[in-house]
Design an enzyme around this catalytic site. Sequence first.
Site, mmCIF file in Angstrom:
data_model
loop_
_atom_site.group_PDB
_atom_site.id
_atom_site.type_symbol
_atom_site.label_atom_id
_atom_site.label_comp_id
_atom_site.label_asym_id
_atom_site.label_seq_id
_atom_site.Cartn_x
_atom_site.Cartn_y
_atom_site.Cartn_z
ATOM 1 N N LYS A 158 -54.065 -66.276 5.944
ATOM 2 C CA LYS A 158 -54.472 -66.629 7.312
ATOM 3 C C LYS A 158 -55.717 -67.494 7.213
ATOM 4 C CE LYS A 158 -52.099 -63.171 9.772
ATOM 5 N NZ LYS A 158 -50.989 -63.837 10.445
ATOM 6 N N HIS A 164 -41.177 -61.581 4.057
ATOM 7 C CA HIS A 164 -40.836 -63.009 4.153
ATOM 8 C C HIS A 164 -40.837 -63.714 2.786
ATOM 9 C CE1 HIS A 164 -41.307 -62.132 8.300
ATOM 10 N NE2 HIS A 164 -42.602 -62.357 8.394
ATOM 11 N N LYS A 213 -39.861 -55.410 11.852
ATOM 12 C CA LYS A 213 -40.845 -55.099 10.837
ATOM 13 C C LYS A 213 -42.185 -54.797 11.510
ATOM 14 C CE LYS A 213 -43.233 -58.458 8.671
ATOM 15 N NZ LYS A 213 -44.327 -59.002 9.497
ATOM 16 N N ARG A 235 -42.132 -48.079 30.088
ATOM 17 C CA ARG A 235 -42.783 -46.996 30.828
ATOM 18 C C ARG A 235 -43.533 -47.518 32.041
ATOM 19 N NH1 ARG A 235 -47.000 -44.084 27.139
ATOM 20 N NH2 ARG A 235 -47.147 -46.246 26.538
ATOM 21 N N ASP A 250 -47.693 -57.565 5.171
ATOM 22 C CA ASP A 250 -47.300 -58.337 6.359
ATOM 23 C C ASP A 250 -46.386 -59.513 5.997
ATOM 24 O OD1 ASP A 250 -47.480 -58.879 9.166
ATOM 25 O OD2 ASP A 250 -48.910 -60.496 8.749
ATOM 26 N N GLU A 265 -51.082 -70.218 6.996
ATOM 27 C CA GLU A 265 -51.304 -70.215 8.450
ATOM 28 C C GLU A 265 -52.721 -70.645 8.763
ATOM 29 O OE1 GLU A 265 -49.239 -66.891 10.703
ATOM 30 O OE2 GLU A 265 -49.776 -65.887 8.851
ATOM 31 N N LYS A 290 -34.667 -68.723 10.406
ATOM 32 C CA LYS A 290 -35.172 -70.088 10.593
ATOM 33 C C LYS A 290 -34.149 -71.099 10.067
ATOM 34 C CE LYS A 290 -40.076 -68.898 10.358
ATOM 35 N NZ LYS A 290 -40.963 -69.561 11.302
ATOM 36 N N HIS A 328 -37.681 -62.347 10.508
ATOM 37 C CA HIS A 328 -37.369 -63.544 11.291
ATOM 38 C C HIS A 328 -37.313 -64.811 10.436
ATOM 39 C CE1 HIS A 328 -41.751 -64.191 11.470
ATOM 40 N NE2 HIS A 328 -41.490 -65.429 11.808
HETATM 41 C C1 BG6 Z 1 -45.093 -62.231 11.099
HETATM 42 C C2 BG6 Z 1 -46.430 -61.715 10.677
HETATM 43 O O1 BG6 Z 1 -44.062 -61.486 10.515
HETATM 44 O O2 BG6 Z 1 -44.975 -63.595 10.698
HETATM 45 C C3 BG6 Z 1 -47.553 -62.549 11.263
HETATM 46 O O3 BG6 Z 1 -46.571 -60.365 11.111
HETATM 47 C C4 BG6 Z 1 -47.357 -64.020 10.919
HETATM 48 O O4 BG6 Z 1 -48.815 -62.115 10.785
HETATM 49 C C5 BG6 Z 1 -45.946 -64.451 11.277
HETATM 50 O O5 BG6 Z 1 -48.305 -64.760 11.658
HETATM 51 C C6 BG6 Z 1 -45.678 -65.864 10.764
HETATM 52 O O6 BG6 Z 1 -44.451 -66.311 11.276
HETATM 53 P P1 BG6 Z 1 -44.196 -67.849 11.587
HETATM 54 O O7 BG6 Z 1 -42.783 -67.887 12.026
HETATM 55 O O8 BG6 Z 1 -45.185 -68.229 12.658
HETATM 56 O O9 BG6 Z 1 -44.457 -68.581 10.317
#
Ligand code: BG6
Length: 485
Positions: free
Chosen positions: A336, A236, A144, A47, A231, A212, A178, A174
Amino acid sequence: MQTDSSFTFVLFGGTGDLSMRKILPALYEAHRAGMLAASGKIVAVARHEEDRAGYLQWVNEHVKAHVAKSGIDEGAWASFVDRIEYVKLDLGKAEDFVKLRDALQDQSGTRVFYLATGPSLFVPICHALASVGLNENARIVLEKPLGYDLRSSNAINDAVGEIFAEEQIYRIDHYLGKEPVQNLLALRFGNALFEPLWRREWVESIQITIAEELGVEARGDFYDNTGALRDMVQNHLLQLLSIVAMEPPHSMDSDSVRDEKLRVLRALKPIDPRDISKVAVRGQYHAGVIRGTSVPAYATESGVKTDSATETFVALKVEIENWRWAGVPFFLRTGKRLADRVAEIVVNFRAVPHSALGASALRAGANRLVIRLQPNEMIRLYCLAKKPGEGMNLSSVHLDLAFDQFFKEGQMEAYQRLLLDVINGRLALFVRRDEQEAAWKWVEPILNGWAASGKPKPYAAGTWGPAAASAMLAQHGTCWLEEEN
Ligand code: BG6
């Protein structure tokens, strides 16, 4: 390998964070590596920018900085930018979709619509595409989070499913793109060595961790309405678990792999609401120190409610009700602001049934396989060996396979692989609707139980989460890998 199929990649949310950080850099990498058909086009839709010149300026200013791996090759960058068209589009205006259709009229080949937008826009965009006939023979990619719970995810899937057939829908997780996750498949199904041992008779427990160091960054608002279970676990971690636990598929075609993953998800032992505190631990980080830097408490992050009950850490004990895995605990964990950034799978094998080598053999432990997904992908197999010298004293030693030492080729980023798969029509690494439903069904009792009472346990940023996560494993006579070192 260059794809011979021409394509038009239509990117909704063309000026969004995801496009800037992941999608456009991944497309650039694929282009630079010669993996995109020369005639392929990228049509960004947004937009904010008025015209193509304005959009390309935005791309030059914002996207280049996120092309990390290879750095920028100016020649390749210029020819990449040549592929990009731009359509200014207001989702509320039906006539703008007519404009989009007209813009796409002369493009040939596979048509991909990538919705890098908030999930609330998925259904309106699909309807608008259908209203101008753009859903036909196209592929749609959904990011997602796809829904907030089973009901909302079903609502989105139902609505999208009226417009696109399941084989047109690519749901991204994602983690599945990997390289190390691909390697897990290679390890399990390319070697005769591990598979016979990959079962309850020989495996005592399995841990899967995605830890993380980062906090919620600029996503406080989104995260506070989401939490770690939605999340990271629903998608994942359960996807990793299903790849670790699945039966060997008959081939690597998309439905063979997804059928086997689905069987695992359907075999997860349902969580009895009365047992939640025994099998699930939630935590929220308080202020702390990570690598010498003080970081604030979650509840003071921008966009987060000061009395938030959202979990930033989850640890779970999961069981799989089938012959291969009955009784073997799978411990899953994510959080986190933890002590380290690491994603790994730890397979703890049982001790030998009888130790002819005496007590020192038992004390030295049992075999263990550690599959490190990130950072520094590696596989480490712990074995017992005799210490040099007199007597039969055993010690734990390890065999290492560090992928960067073995292979000189750089790894392909997850998004690059997944986008190429979409363009080339390979669905195996995308989540099928029934998998997603099974995962939501399994996590929902935990979500409901937590919503009904209590708050997450506090943990200091820079640690490994609440003590209760360690206590849960101690009840099973084990501990998280880092607690042993
Ligand atoms: C995402 C989450 O799907 O994956 C994030 O929404 C997270 O919160 C991320 O930080 C982690 O992905 P990666 O590839 O950095 O381990």
